[in-house]
Design an enzyme around this catalytic site. Structure first.
Site, mmCIF file in Angstrom:
data_model
loop_
_atom_site.group_PDB
_atom_site.id
_atom_site.type_symbol
_atom_site.label_atom_id
_atom_site.label_comp_id
_atom_site.label_asym_id
_atom_site.label_seq_id
_atom_site.Cartn_x
_atom_site.Cartn_y
_atom_site.Cartn_z
ATOM 1 N N SER A 196 -16.105 -3.934 0.018
ATOM 2 C CA SER A 196 -15.460 -2.627 0.043
ATOM 3 C C SER A 196 -15.722 -1.917 -1.266
ATOM 4 O O SER A 196 -15.451 -2.439 -2.330
ATOM 5 C CB SER A 196 -13.958 -2.809 0.244
ATOM 6 N N ILE A 222 10.877 1.707 -5.194
ATOM 7 C CA ILE A 222 9.468 1.330 -5.317
ATOM 8 C C ILE A 222 9.371 0.151 -6.282
ATOM 9 O O ILE A 222 9.944 0.180 -7.364
ATOM 10 C CB ILE A 222 8.606 2.493 -5.867
ATOM 11 N N ASP A 273 7.344 -2.110 -12.580
ATOM 12 C CA ASP A 273 8.355 -3.158 -12.578
ATOM 13 C C ASP A 273 7.791 -4.509 -12.985
ATOM 14 O O ASP A 273 8.435 -5.289 -13.646
ATOM 15 C CB ASP A 273 8.988 -3.256 -11.183
ATOM 16 N N ASP A 279 12.125 6.025 -7.635
ATOM 17 C CA ASP A 279 11.616 4.815 -8.287
ATOM 18 C C ASP A 279 12.453 3.592 -7.970
ATOM 19 O O ASP A 279 11.945 2.471 -8.000
ATOM 20 C CB ASP A 279 11.594 5.008 -9.811
ATOM 21 N N GLU A 314 7.202 4.130 -13.592
ATOM 22 C CA GLU A 314 8.031 2.971 -13.928
ATOM 23 C C GLU A 314 7.391 1.746 -13.296
ATOM 24 O O GLU A 314 7.430 1.596 -12.086
ATOM 25 C CB GLU A 314 9.459 3.161 -13.410
ATOM 26 N N SER A 370 -14.204 0.625 -3.083
ATOM 27 C CA SER A 370 -12.899 1.249 -2.851
ATOM 28 C C SER A 370 -12.832 2.681 -3.324
ATOM 29 O O SER A 370 -11.843 3.338 -3.138
ATOM 30 C CB SER A 370 -11.816 0.442 -3.552
ATOM 31 N N HIS A 386 -9.635 -7.890 -5.861
ATOM 32 C CA HIS A 386 -10.819 -8.597 -5.382
ATOM 33 C C HIS A 386 -10.371 -9.610 -4.351
ATOM 34 O O HIS A 386 -9.357 -10.272 -4.515
ATOM 35 C CB HIS A 386 -11.497 -9.335 -6.545
ATOM 36 N N CYS A 416 -12.540 -6.473 -0.684
ATOM 37 C CA CYS A 416 -13.682 -6.916 0.109
ATOM 38 C C CYS A 416 -13.171 -7.799 1.247
ATOM 39 O O CYS A 416 -12.283 -8.617 1.030
ATOM 40 C CB CYS A 416 -14.613 -7.784 -0.756
#
Lengths: 590, 313
Positions: free
Chosen positions: B179, B29, B67, B26, B65, B181, B111, B153
């Site tokens: 898209s 990240i 952030d 973590d 976690e 998703s 979006h 998209c």
């Protein structure tokens, strides 16, 4: 960053012989003497407990408390603390870097319903709340406060960096330190609350990492986020303060308390059957105590037994404690003893409701709401109830209102039993636009068996368009009011500080026998501010450009356009001939 | 808080889970979630987020976690994290502490449109800003190789403007396509970067590898995420410093007078009522007061004249 200490075999010898409950023997039997390891660093000790209080409506209230006591002095000159054992390193570094004397931070989801659930052991307002006492050696308290909030937002994965001077106040009489100390100069106190803050698994994860055993052993294995957040109320807090090291109280020790209060709802989690068990509440059972803990206990409140509910497995250990002005009886399950877990090596408490009962009405209760209509003015009403039949007592009401609700203090009225009630102390600090919120503190004497209403009118401000949140139509939050009081107690409170007191009864220091200190939080308010239409500039540009292009453009064309006769284009042969003619200088064909 | 953005949060969390499963801790990240879905009151199963409607995998998990969350997810914060220009008091978990040997994966979902991606429904980040941010990162030696995945998209328009070296970009849809998703998430979760045929994926994924130095077909994903550490090898012996001396506890001897400490009274009513007003810090007079006094003095001297001053003093 702070990794908890592994279960090394040295722990058994290093455990100091602190006096625990007199009714228990120590498991290993060896009491280490003081002279054993003179080179050892400062001693620290960890205790954990869980209190289960069944509520009369069928819900159940569970309160976890994890306490780490450490005899050391972070602020000693020239000594840098570098060896951390049970006390988490991240918090220790925060305390020494910012010269913190006391730190209280809580994250709460849901609102505590005092009238249905009674008083909590550790009260907390919805959202996030942080109040800190700094040492008097600090020269720039505001700078330290700003950095401290940023560091804590990283530790707890919360957006505490939104705490700045626009929502920080400096109470002048509320929030006295809960730890040891003499001087209480309120210039070193800062209080802020974020009612909008969401509490979720990402706040629980770092909180669990601060525990010595993590979430791998002891009571912390019960803390599973899927069950904890599926509840009516969830509050996790960290309280750090200096406390007495022993009964003579000659030296200080640092105490870190991590508390987690949760109320499970009968219908969403319990499926309506009035029966609770540890497995049903937490989807886990207890299998062992934390090896690093000197005491690990589960208390179940059986004061209303046997009419209210039935508890199994039965246990002979009982304990009585005076808490929140009442003498309650508890069944104690000691997890450091192997026989608690029985044949299956796991402890699953089962509580089956047998009858309904009447709950004692809490003596102090407060509510708050906004009255008025429209988006210009309004009125804040705070109602405080004193349910004691014949005793009057004073309460300290603290209100912190953001600057965009402009209060008119000349309209402040305090009425009890439809008569004016003049507060004996008022402290008001007006707001400064975009700098400081309003702070109003009043000491009001509540007559017995009465309802006191505090009203103040306000006007809503129009913010600058960049100051609105992405979803301004949700509204803006106003933090909870805090009502602090010394409520007369029905039973004599215990003023002696003993080491073997259960944790839930030793949180607030008791100074006199006849009353106990309680803090009640009201609801936070959600007010709508006049919101501009953010799509307006785009719409205006589109409309204006269309009008200009179509209207003015056509008009301009009509006035300035000239028409010319255009000759049809010549075929290819004639064009070539024209080219040759141009070279020769001869007039062209048409 | 827009509940229909649930799928974006689910996508982000499934990529987060995949990355954690590869062993990235973590502390390496930075997770930004603009809406809180798991503990929202609309979620029938609190503290859970599912990426598939059969609810087999809770991508929120027990050890997530986050952030940056809620209102903190802004274009400014995102660009500051990338370029490293954060205020000094920002904690480490909110910083991108990368150096010139780090490989970075950036995954964006939400979006978007032709050349932009929406943040919080109130602001946008354009492809030019993103390209400039990556160039700043390259100049400051903040990455070795960067993989940019975008799931919106018309997502392919976001990487059109990149010009820094060692960048590889993937998008879930081309310019002019929307898209959906859902299907893209499923394929990303399996972490196979095969080109998805039109029949299964509704939109055509795009990719850009011209700025990447190595041949993408030869790069293993696990190799990409493993970083090369700076290692210094030495043959000399190094003496470790002596352990820190524990603080000498002063034993309480009878000679020294030790007073017992006490707790503070929580609600000292008498003390509060007779509290003296705080000594307010002296501030120099405000501009308004100064202006007022200047006006008064001006009018005074206007009417009476300077020569009368000696009669006053």
């Amino acid at each position: 960053d702070s990794d908890p200490v592994g279960f090394d075999s040295l722990d058994l010898n290093e455990r100091r012989g602190r006096s625990t409950d007199a009714e228990l023997d120590r498991r290993d039997g060896t009491r280490t003497s003081e002279a054993l390891t003179p080179a050892a660093a400062a001693r620290d000790e960890f205790q954990e407990e869980l209190v289960i209080r069944p509520l009369h409506s069928g819900d159940i209230y569970a309160s976890f408390q994890f306490r780490t006591l450490w005899d050391t002095d972070f602020l000693q000159e020239g000594q840098k603390v570098s060896h951390y054992r049970l006390f988490p390193k991240s918090l220790g570094q925060v305390l020494s870097k910012f010269s913190v004397r006391e730190l209280h931070i809580s994250f709460t989801q849901g609102f505590w319903r005092t009238m249905q659930w009674g008083q909590p052991f550790i009260p907390s307002p919805p959202g996030a709340e942080l109040w800190v006492w700094f040492h008097d050696t600090v020269s720039d308290v505001d700078g330290n406060w700003k950095e401290l909030t940023n560091v804590l937002s990283g530790i707890f994965c919360a957006s505490l960096n939104f705490i700045d001077l626009t929502n920080t106040v400096q109470p002048s009489a509320s929030f006295k330190p809960l730890g040891l100390g003499n001087a209480t100069d309120h210039r070193f106190l800062r209080y802020a609350t974020l009612p909008r803050e969401i509490v979720c698994t990402e706040n629980l994860t770092p909180w669990k990492k601060l525990l010595p055993c993590g979430s791998k052993a002891g009571l912390a294995v019960l803390l599973k986020s899927e069950k904890l957040f599926h509840s009516s109320f969830h509050s996790q807090a960290v309280h750090i303060r200096p406390v007495c090291q022993d009964e003579q109280c000659t030296s200080k020790a640092w105490e870190l308390r991590q508390t987690l209060n949760v109320v499970f709802d009968l219908y969403t989690a319990g499926q309506g059957k009035k029966e609770w068990s540890l497995f049903k509440m937490f989807s886990r059972t207890l299998t062992e105590a934390c090896p690093l803990a000197t005491s690990s206990k589960v208390y179940v409140d059986i004061t209303d037994n046997p009419e209210l509910f039935e508890l199994s497995p039965a246990t002979p250990l009982l304990s009585q404690a005076v808490v929140l002005g009442d003498r309650r009886t508890y069944s104690v399950f000691d997890l450091t003893r192997a026989e608690t877990f029985g044949q299956l090596r796991s402890l699953n408490l089962l509580l089956r409701w047998k009858g309904d009962g009447e709950m004692l009405r809490p003596l102090l209760h407060a509510e708050r709401y906004v009255a008025g209509f429209g988006l210009q003015t309004g009125e804040i009403h705070t109602v405080i109830y004193n349910n004691h039949p014949y005793r009057a007592f004073p309460v300290l009401l603290m209100d912190s209102v953001p600057w965009y609700l402009q209060l008119y203090i000349h309209t402040l009225t305090v009425t009890s039993k439809s008569r004016d009630n003049k507060p004996s102390y008022i402290h008001y600090q007006p707001a400064k636009d975009r700098h400081r919120p309003h702070l109003l503190e009043m000491l009001i004497q509540l007559p017995p068996h009465s309802m006191t209403e505090v009203t103040v009118q306000f006007e809503r401000a129009l913010l600058k368009w960049t100051e609105y949140t992405p979803d301004p139509n949700h509204g803006f939050y106003v933090g909870s009011s805090v009502v602090s009081a010394l409520v007369p107690s029905m039973v004599a409170m215990n003023t002696n500080f003993t080491q073997d007191q259960p944790l839930f009864s030793s949180f607030v220091p008791v100074k006199e026998e006849s009353s106990y200190f309680v803090r009640v939080y009201t609801e936070p308010l959600l007010v709508n501010l006049p919101t501009p239409d953010f799509s307006m500039p785009y719409n205006v540009i589109c409309l204006t450009c269309t009008v200009v292009a179509v209207g003015y453009g056509s008009f301009y064309n009509l006035l300035t356009r000239t028409f010319q006769v255009d000759e049809p284009s010549l075929p290819l042969a004639k064009r070539l001939a024209n080219l040759i003619r141009r070279i020769r200088g001869v007039p062209l064909l048409t | 808080i827009f509940w229909f953005n649930y799928r974006h949060v689910a996508n982000t969390l499934s990529v987060y889970r995949s990355v954690k499963r590869l062993g990235i801790p973590d502390s390496h990240i930075v997770l930004m979630l603009a809406d809180d879905m798991a503990c929202n009151y609309r979620n029938p199963k609190p503290a859970t987020v599912f990426s598939h409607k059969n609810m087999e995998l809770n991508v929120y998990g027990d050890d997530v976690e986050v952030d940056y969350r809620g209102y903190e997810v802004t274009v400014e914060n995102f660009l500051r994290v990338l370029t490293g220009r954060l205020p000094p008091s920002t904690p480490r978990s909110k910083r991108l502490l990368s150096d010139d040997r780090s490989n970075i994966l950036i995954y964006l979902t939400g979006h978007g449109g032709n050349g932009f991606l929406k943040f919080q429904d109130s602001e946008e980040i354009s492809n030019m800003e993103l390209a400039d941010a990556f160039e700043q990162m390259w100049q400051k030696r903040r990455y070795n190789e960067l993989l940019f995945i975008i799931d919106t998209c018309q997502g392919a328009s976001m990487y059109e403007r990149f010009y820094s070296p060692n960048l590889m970009a993937l998008a879930s849809s081309q310019v002019g396509e929307d898209s959906l998703s859902v299907s893209h998430t499923f394929f990303t979760c399996l972490f196979q970067f095969k080109v998805c045929p039109q029949s299964q994926c509704v939109s055509t994924p795009g990719h850009r590898t011209d700025l990447f130095q190595r041949d993408p077909g030869s790069v293993l994903i696990t190799d990409f995420f493993g970083s090369v550490r700076k290692v210094e090898i030495t043959k000399d012996t190094i003496n470790l410093t002596s352990p820190v001396e524990p603080p000498i506890k002063r034993s309480g001897s009878g000679d020294i007078q030790i007073e017992s400490l006490t707790y503070v009274d929580q609600l000292p009513v008498a003390e509060i009522i007779h509290q003296k007003p705080k000594q307010k810090d002296w501030h120099p007079p405000d501009g308004f007061i100064l202006g007022l006094w200047t006006l008064i003095l001006l009018v005074f001297f206007q009417t009476y004249g300077i020569k009368h001053l000696k009669h006053i003093f």
